[in-house]
Design a protein around this motif. Structure first.
Motif, PDB file in Angstrom:
ATOM      1  N   THR A 188       3.012 -18.787  -2.685  1.00 26.90           N
ATOM      2  CA  THR A 188       1.868 -19.215  -1.974  1.00 26.90           C
ATOM      3  C   THR A 188       0.461 -18.250  -2.345  1.00 26.90           C
ATOM      4  O   THR A 188      -0.638 -18.784  -2.185  1.00 26.90           O
ATOM      5  N   GLY A 189       0.988 -17.156  -2.814  1.00 31.18           N
ATOM      6  CA  GLY A 189      -0.147 -16.335  -3.302  1.00 31.18           C
ATOM      7  C   GLY A 189      -0.584 -15.405  -2.172  1.00 31.18           C
ATOM      8  O   GLY A 189      -1.436 -14.816  -2.234  1.00 31.18           O
ATOM      9  N   ILE A 190       0.277 -15.561  -0.926  1.00 27.28           N
ATOM     10  CA  ILE A 190      -0.226 -14.895   0.158  1.00 27.28           C
ATOM     11  C   ILE A 190       0.311 -13.512   0.249  1.00 27.28           C
ATOM     12  O   ILE A 190       1.447 -13.224  -0.125  1.00 27.28           O
ATOM     13  N   GLU A 191      -0.407 -12.437   0.715  1.00 25.67           N
ATOM     14  CA  GLU A 191       0.206 -11.203   0.899  1.00 25.67           C
ATOM     15  C   GLU A 191       0.064 -10.862   2.152  1.00 25.67           C
ATOM     16  O   GLU A 191      -0.676 -11.091   2.997  1.00 25.67           O
ATOM     17  N   GLN A 192       1.288  -9.990   2.766  1.00 23.84           N
ATOM     18  CA  GLN A 192       1.456  -9.491   3.850  1.00 23.84           C
ATOM     19  C   GLN A 192       1.936  -8.003   3.862  1.00 23.84           C
ATOM     20  O   GLN A 192       2.552  -7.708   3.119  1.00 23.84           O
ATOM     21  N   ALA A 193       1.187  -7.376   4.851  1.00 29.60           N
ATOM     22  CA  ALA A 193       1.514  -5.961   5.008  1.00 29.60           C
ATOM     23  C   ALA A 193       3.023  -5.735   5.535  1.00 29.60           C
ATOM     24  O   ALA A 193       3.454  -6.395   6.426  1.00 29.60           O
ATOM     25  N   LEU A 194       3.555  -4.596   4.969  1.00 32.97           N
ATOM     26  CA  LEU A 194       4.819  -4.361   5.456  1.00 32.97           C
ATOM     27  C   LEU A 194       4.673  -3.346   6.599  1.00 32.97           C
ATOM     28  O   LEU A 194       4.000  -2.218   6.562  1.00 32.97           O
ATOM     29  N   PRO A 195       5.343  -3.535   7.986  1.00 35.26           N
ATOM     30  CA  PRO A 195       5.269  -2.879   8.923  1.00 35.26           C
ATOM     31  C   PRO A 195       5.992  -1.321   8.859  1.00 35.26           C
ATOM     32  O   PRO A 195       6.933  -1.023   9.503  1.00 35.26           O
ATOM     33  N   VAL A 196       6.004  -0.639   7.570  1.00 32.90           N
ATOM     34  CA  VAL A 196       7.064   0.508   7.432  1.00 32.90           C
ATOM     35  C   VAL A 196       5.939   1.356   6.875  1.00 32.90           C
ATOM     36  O   VAL A 196       4.939   1.211   6.302  1.00 32.90           O
ATOM     37  N   GLU A 197       6.558   2.920   7.077  1.00 29.33           N
ATOM     38  CA  GLU A 197       5.879   3.924   6.213  1.00 29.33           C
ATOM     39  C   GLU A 197       6.796   4.151   5.161  1.00 29.33           C
ATOM     40  O   GLU A 197       7.837   4.540   5.335  1.00 29.33           O
ATOM     41  N   LEU A 198       6.180   4.145   3.912  1.00 34.30           N
ATOM     42  CA  LEU A 198       6.788   4.304   2.564  1.00 34.30           C
ATOM     43  C   LEU A 198       6.024   5.401   1.815  1.00 34.30           C
ATOM     44  O   LEU A 198       4.988   4.953   0.852  1.00 34.30           O
ATOM     45  N   ASP A 199       6.318   6.493   1.817  1.00 31.40           N
ATOM     46  CA  ASP A 199       5.273   7.640   1.288  1.00 31.40           C
ATOM     47  C   ASP A 199       5.893   7.990  -0.213  1.00 31.40           C
ATOM     48  O   ASP A 199       7.265   7.853  -0.490  1.00 31.40           O
ATOM     49  N   ASP A 200       5.304   8.019  -1.238  1.00 30.27           N
ATOM     50  CA  ASP A 200       5.324   8.769  -2.499  1.00 30.27           C
ATOM     51  C   ASP A 200       6.356   7.876  -3.149  1.00 30.27           C
ATOM     52  O   ASP A 200       7.270   8.208  -3.754  1.00 30.27           O
TER      53      ASP A 200
END
Length: 713
Positions: free
Chosen positions: A166-178
């Motif tokens: 679909t080409g749709i982007e969704q934010a992931l509800p997580v913190e992933l640093d570095d």
């Protein structure tokens, strides 16, 4: 009878006044007896929102301070914005209110105003503000992990899921640093991420991380490339900077160094570049100019395609690799936006997607140090140039953009390095560099944020292999002038007539009358005299400020730099601005000072910096913009690397033209792979301030609240 005294006169006057008042009051009756009543205040109060200046702009902050004004015949008692009572210092003539924004959507802003008589106006003013789906500046570069089972790609700065169908982007509800490296393991359905030299395994929702390999020697290094041998489950990581591979035992986390690579004749190959895959038990990686195969048991390598094997276009700083053993093909990106297809049997190379394949939308990349994934029929690219992800079809070379919220249509900015306001068209213009090869001139609509090429489109570069270093607009007819810097041609001032798309050379500093110049650095337009001003290096005289005829290119010196260490000296000129009202030019000496130059006499004096004016020190100056209505200059000031973070800071500084005093307005810290810029431009008619930001966007700045909203991205 004697003459009346002064006191008698006052007694008579007072008595007469009492009689008159008594008559008017009807013998002491109430006003209601005469039908007259106090008039009730029924006039509704009004309000106006000053910032945001227009609806539909974008914010990367969780809280936005709304600024506005209100008015009423009796006075304002209260202003409420989205349930928040506004603050004021002048009885609500001016007010501000902090409002929470909805992540990933639009927030409606509604103003309710109440006057001192109790009259209430609901929806006295309203607008909308969009917010990104995470509350930090939109960051683009980073590794890619492709989940073939869901046809979804994951990027990590910030964490996002891209549905390739679909080409749709969704934010992931997580913190992933570095996150330095990433891949998907189809056997386990889990993701492998390298964070601070620790290899983690995450579930499909990026929760429940387990440590696969704690930080140890040998290190995974910077920007590691992860690949899994599906036959054994062994994890391999390329440390491309030092050209070695680390084998990781998935059961114990133990690491084994595989280095000392050499050809069969004992000579070492060139250093590895990003691009590493283990497929069918075979180890493939790229160097600057070749595709190689590694035998990990002996550390020997052989050339599969490159200077000595195969025919076709050469590999130029190759980076990014996909391998399809079924079809016997490999796909490699290079520094100039090409995708090459390599026949693994013969080493022959052909272009699968051309260097201009990004076309009119600038779907381009420069060097694929990060995101590059094979999705089967296409190659997925996470471009550090544009901040967008797109698919490149292997068969057709066509490019399909994915996700990434944008405002405005047209070509994507890749590296904005100069911004100006065109008062004739009412729009912005910007110099935009394409993969270190040439510059484009892009126009940005001040309302819609739409972008279009004025010259040098990706499909038809003109001038090719040339860079634009400074840009200026004639405020009378809208003609655009720019400084050309080129590897192959002399420095010159170029002219772009209104309605034209091809630059014409005005002067290379030699043709026409006047002193000979070795190079130009910055230009500005003196509308009072209808002439260009240009700084450059004059043969046998050094740095000078010249007048240049905008039609003939003839030149005359106005003034030259003083000796080093004395007032009036300048070294490299980063920008030049004309103040027609005061008949002065302001010259930014990149080494840390602003000079004011009298345009009639050529007299020079230090305006700010080097002990003149109070405030933070100038370190390295960039672009300037003049706000003639308020009497201030806005200046980029590069602070350099922060010793604590190792990252560079840039500050937007406000300079008082009367005193030279300096005040910091905004500060940004460089994030990975960003060009740190704070390019200002000002509409001198309205005072609107625009900024080009590191995240490849054009924003509107509110000086009072020191906030910006994104107009075009």
């Amino acid at each position: 009878m004697g003459a009346a005294t002064t006191m008698d006169f006052y007694r008579i006057s007072l008595f007469s006044l009492i009689l008159v008042l008594g008559a008017c009051s009807g013998g002491g009756g109430s006003s209601s007896d005469n039908g007259n009543e106090d008039v009730a205040d029924t006039e509704a109060p009004t309000a106006q929102i000053e910032f945001p200046p227009k609806p539909g702009l974008w914010s990367d902050q969780e809280i936005l301070i709304i600024r506005g004004t209100s008015a009423d015949n009796a006075g304002i008692a209260k202003v409420v914005v989205n349930g928040v009572e506004a603050e004021t210092t002048d009885g609500f003539l001016n007010w501000t209110a902090p409002v929470s924004l909805k992540a990933g959507g639009a927030t409606n802003i509604e103003v309710v105003v109440t006057d001192t008589s109790g009259n209430v106006t609901s929806n006295a003013a309203e607008t909308t503000v969009n917010a990104y789906d995470r509350f930090d500046s939109y960051r683009f570069c980073g590794p890619v992990a492709y989940d073939s089972t869901a046809n979804t790609a994951y990027t990590f700065s910030p964490p996002s899921a891209l549905d390739l169908e679909t080409g749709i982007e969704q934010a992931l509800p997580v913190e992933l640093d570095d996150v330095d490296g990433a891949t998907f393991d189809p056997a386990s359905g889990r993701f492998l991420l390298i964070q601070n030299d620790i290899l983690y395994s995450y579930d499909s929702g990026f929760h429940g991380p387990t440590v696969v390999s704690p930080a140890q020697s040998p290190s995974f290094g910077s920007n590691p490339q992860i690949s899994i041998d599906e036959a054994t489950g062994t994890i391999y990581v390329l440390e491309w900077w030092a050209s070695y591979v680390v084998a990781v035992d998935p059961a114990t986390g133990a690491r084994t160094h595989i280095g000392g690579w050499k050809y069969a004749d004992g000579t070492p190959p060139l250093d590895a570049n990003p691009g590493f895959r283990v497929v069918g038990g075979r180890f493939f990686f790229v160097t600057v100019d070749a595709l190689l195969e590694l035998d990990p048991s002996t550390s020997t390598v052989k050339e599969l395609s490159g200077p000595n094997v195969g025919s076709g276009p050469e590999l130029i700083r190759a980076a990014g690799l996909a391998v399809d053993l079924v079809q016997g093909r490999a796909y490699v990106g290079d520094e100039y936006n090409r995708l090459l297809e390599i026949n693994l049997a013969t080493g022959d190379r052909e272009v699968a997607s051309t260097r201009l394949g990004g076309g009119e939308l600038n779907r381009v990349f420069d060097w694929l140090r990060y995101g590059f994934a094979d999705t089967g029929s296409s190659v997925l690219v996470n471009s550090c140039s544009t901040g967008h992800s797109f698919l490149i079809d292997k068969a057709t070379g066509q490019r399909k953009q994915l996700g990434r919220i944008i405002r405005g249509q047209g070509p994507s900015p890749t590296y904005l390095k100069e911004l100006a306001y065109n008062s004739v068209t009412g729009n912005l213009i910007a110099i935009n560099d394409i993969y270190d090869e040439y510059s484009q001139l892009i126009a940005i609509h001040r309302d819609t944020g739409d972008r279009k090429f004025l010259s040098g489109s990706a499909a038809e570069p003109a001038p090719a292999s040339d860079f634009l270093e400074s840009v200026e607009v004639n405020p009378v007819d809208g003609a655009v002038f720019a400084v050309r810097w080129s590897y192959t041609q002399p420095s010159a001032i170029l002219a772009l007539s209104p309605g034209q798309a091809v630059w014409e050379e005005l002067t290379d500093g030699k043709a026409g009358s006047g002193p000979e110049l070795g190079s130009f650095t910055a230009i500005a337009f003196d509308s009072r005299r209808n002439t260009l001003l240009a700084t450059g290096f004059v043969v046998d005289q050094g740095g000078c400020l010249l007048r240049v005829d905008p039609t003939s290119g003839d030149r005359e010196i106005l003034t030259c730099s003083a000796s080093y260490g004395t007032e009036g000296y300048w070294g490299h000129v980063s920008d030049l601005v004309v103040d027609s009202a005061n008949d002065r030019a302001y010259l930014a000496n990149a080494e840390g000072g602003i000079l004011a130059i009298d345009l009639e006499t050529g007299g020079k004096q230090l305006l700010s910096g080097d002990g003149v004016g109070a405030g933070p020190d100038f370190i390295e100056l960039g672009q300037m913009a003049l706000d003639s209505a308020t009497g201030f200059l806005l200046v980029e000031n590069y602070i350099g690397k922060n010793p604590d973070t190792g990252k560079s800071d840039v500050v937007l500084v406000e300079v008082d033209l009367m005193t030279g005093d300096r005040t910091d307005l905004l500060k940004l810290t460089q994030l990975e792979n960003e060009h740190v810029t704070f390019l200002p431009a000002i509409d001198r008619d309205t005072g609107t301030i625009y900024l080009a930001l590191p995240n490849r966007s054009i924003a509107v700045l509110d000086r009072e609240t020191r906030q910006y909203l994104i107009l075009s991205q």
